[in-house]
Write an enzyme that holds these catalytic residues in place. Structure first.
Site, short mmCIF file in Angstrom:
data_model
loop_
_atom_site.label_atom_id
_atom_site.label_comp_id
_atom_site.label_asym_id
_atom_site.label_seq_id
_atom_site.Cartn_x
_atom_site.Cartn_y
_atom_site.Cartn_z
N MET A 30 39.54 54.28 41.32
CA MET A 30 39.69 54.53 39.88
C MET A 30 38.80 53.55 39.10
O MET A 30 39.05 53.27 37.93
CB MET A 30 41.16 54.38 39.47
CG MET A 30 42.05 55.39 40.19
SD MET A 30 43.56 55.82 39.29
CE MET A 30 44.34 54.23 39.19
N GLY A 31 37.78 53.02 39.75
CA GLY A 31 36.87 52.10 39.06
C GLY A 31 37.47 50.72 38.89
O GLY A 31 38.42 50.36 39.60
N ALA A 32 36.91 49.94 37.94
CA ALA A 32 37.28 48.52 37.75
C ALA A 32 37.21 47.83 39.11
O ALA A 32 38.15 47.17 39.55
CB ALA A 32 38.67 48.37 37.12
N LEU A 33 36.08 48.00 39.74
CA LEU A 33 35.94 47.60 41.15
C LEU A 33 35.98 46.09 41.32
O LEU A 33 35.37 45.34 40.55
CB LEU A 33 34.63 48.16 41.72
CG LEU A 33 34.48 49.68 41.61
CD1 LEU A 33 33.14 50.12 42.22
CD2 LEU A 33 35.62 50.41 42.29
N HIS A 34 36.68 45.65 42.37
CA HIS A 34 36.73 44.24 42.72
C HIS A 34 36.39 44.12 44.21
O HIS A 34 36.12 45.13 44.88
CB HIS A 34 38.10 43.65 42.40
CG HIS A 34 39.24 44.47 42.93
ND1 HIS A 34 39.47 44.63 44.26
CD2 HIS A 34 40.19 45.21 42.29
CE1 HIS A 34 40.53 45.39 44.43
NE2 HIS A 34 40.98 45.78 43.26
N GLY A 36 38.10 43.85 46.75
CA GLY A 36 38.89 44.72 47.65
C GLY A 36 38.20 46.07 47.82
O GLY A 36 38.02 46.56 48.95
N HIS A 37 37.79 46.69 46.70
CA HIS A 37 37.09 47.98 46.80
C HIS A 37 35.78 47.80 47.57
O HIS A 37 35.39 48.65 48.38
CB HIS A 37 36.72 48.51 45.41
CG HIS A 37 37.88 48.82 44.51
ND1 HIS A 37 38.18 48.05 43.41
CD2 HIS A 37 38.80 49.81 44.55
CE1 HIS A 37 39.24 48.57 42.80
NE2 HIS A 37 39.63 49.62 43.46
N LYS A 149 46.53 47.53 50.57
CA LYS A 149 47.46 46.99 49.56
C LYS A 149 48.41 48.11 49.12
O LYS A 149 49.59 47.89 48.96
CB LYS A 149 46.71 46.43 48.35
CG LYS A 149 47.68 45.85 47.33
CD LYS A 149 46.99 45.18 46.19
CE LYS A 149 46.39 46.18 45.25
NZ LYS A 149 47.42 46.95 44.49
N SER A 186 43.00 45.76 40.38
CA SER A 186 42.40 45.91 39.04
C SER A 186 43.39 45.44 37.98
O SER A 186 43.01 44.96 36.91
CB SER A 186 42.02 47.36 38.78
OG SER A 186 41.22 47.83 39.84
O1 PAF Z 1 44.21 53.68 44.94
C1 PAF Z 1 43.63 54.23 43.96
O2 PAF Z 1 42.74 53.64 43.32
C2 PAF Z 1 44.03 55.64 43.54
O3 PAF Z 1 45.42 55.83 43.71
C3 PAF Z 1 43.23 56.75 44.26
C4 PAF Z 1 43.48 56.74 45.75
C5 PAF Z 1 41.75 56.56 43.98
C6 PAF Z 1 43.65 58.13 43.73
O4 PAF Z 1 43.44 58.24 42.36
#
Ligand code: PAF
Length: 279
Positions: A30-34, A36-37, A149, A186
């Protein structure tokens, strides 16, 4: 790195890769990447020739009283971070294209989506399963990667992919923590300076339960002690539970099967979740 919003364009890129016999990994976000992503993206790059990251703040997984409108959004910053990692394609669906007028389908997964986060967020897993089913259908990845997480979410998606024969291998990426142990999220951005300092008590408490449970202490008193520690430190408690790490069945004692401590708390109006394996 390409950024694609249009579904036909996305399908064309995917078709080209498929025709070339290239394996595709998807990291839904869902963006706002840190960090972890970003660790999930690195894992995707190890596992497949092509990496797609999707960015979509999914309205269906937020209740009306939750933070959909204020959820952090930073598209430029996200693209910059992804560029540095060698992502092949970022898919940002056109607004309105995911849930077109008349959209009427909900994907519901029983069993693993019961209890834990579903108690205070009853809409959440249906919203997640529905959007992820759509993303899998659109991107048709061989592999999809989700952070541990959100461990219950990972199991819900894995169950859905198996049950619906979606032909996607659903992998978990390990939790990335701040130096004081707080799991990256996030939503950590919402914490005041004071609350941020206090937040580390939460993972410390879960890890203490995991350690004591592993040495055979009965779970009931362990959890009671943890609840007191957190309450005294000013946390609101959503749940602290020990469950089977694969089926999520509640446990009274830890046996031979994998077990995990799960927790959700509210600090300074912000809901934090985390989990810790009992090893
Ligand atoms: O973990 C998330 O960021 C959201 O729940 C996901 C898996 C992208 C679904 O919208």
């Amino acid at each position: 790195m390409d950024t694609v919003q249009n579904l036909d364009e996305l399908r064309q890129r995917i078709r080209n890769w498929r025709n070339a016999g290239e394996k595709i990994a998807l990291v839904p976000t869902m963006g706002a990447l840190h960090e972890g992503h970003l660790s999930l993206v690195r894992l995707a790059r190890e596992k497949a020739a092509r990496t797609v990251v999707s960015i979509f703040v999914n309205p269906k997984q937020f209740a009306p009283n939750e933070d959909f409108a204020t959820y952090p959004r930073d598209e430029e910053g996200d693209l910059e971070k992804l560029r540095g990692l060698g992502t092949d394609l970022v898919y940002i669906p056109e607004p309105g294209s995911v849930y077109a007028d008349g959209f009427s389908t909900t994907v519901h997964v029983d069993s693993v989506s019961e209890g834990l986060c579903a108690v205070s967020r009853p809409h959440f897993f249906d919203g997640v399963a529905t959007v992820v089913a759509k993303l899998f259908t659109r991107v048709q990845p061989d592999i999809a990667i989700f952070g541990e997480k959100d461990y219950q979410q990972l199991l819900v998606i894995r169950r859905m992919a198996d049950d619906l024969d979606l032909n996607v291998e659903v992998l978990g990426g390990r939790i990335i923590r701040e130096p004081d142990g707080l799991a990256m999220s996030s939503r950590n951005l919402y914490l005041s300076e004071e609350a941020r300092k206090k937040a580390a008590i939460f993972p410390q408490t879960l890890s203490a339960i995991a350690g004591d449970a592993a040495s055979g202490e009965p779970l009931g008193p362990l959890i009671d002690r943890a609840l007191k520690t957190l309450e005294n430190a000013g946390f609101g408690i959503d749940y602290i539970e020990v469950r089977d790490g694969e089926t999520l069945r509640p446990l009274e004692t830890v046996g031979d099967r994998p077990a995990r401590v799960f927790g959700a708390v509210v600090l300074d109006g912000t809901r934090l979740i985390d989990n810790w394996p009992v090893v």
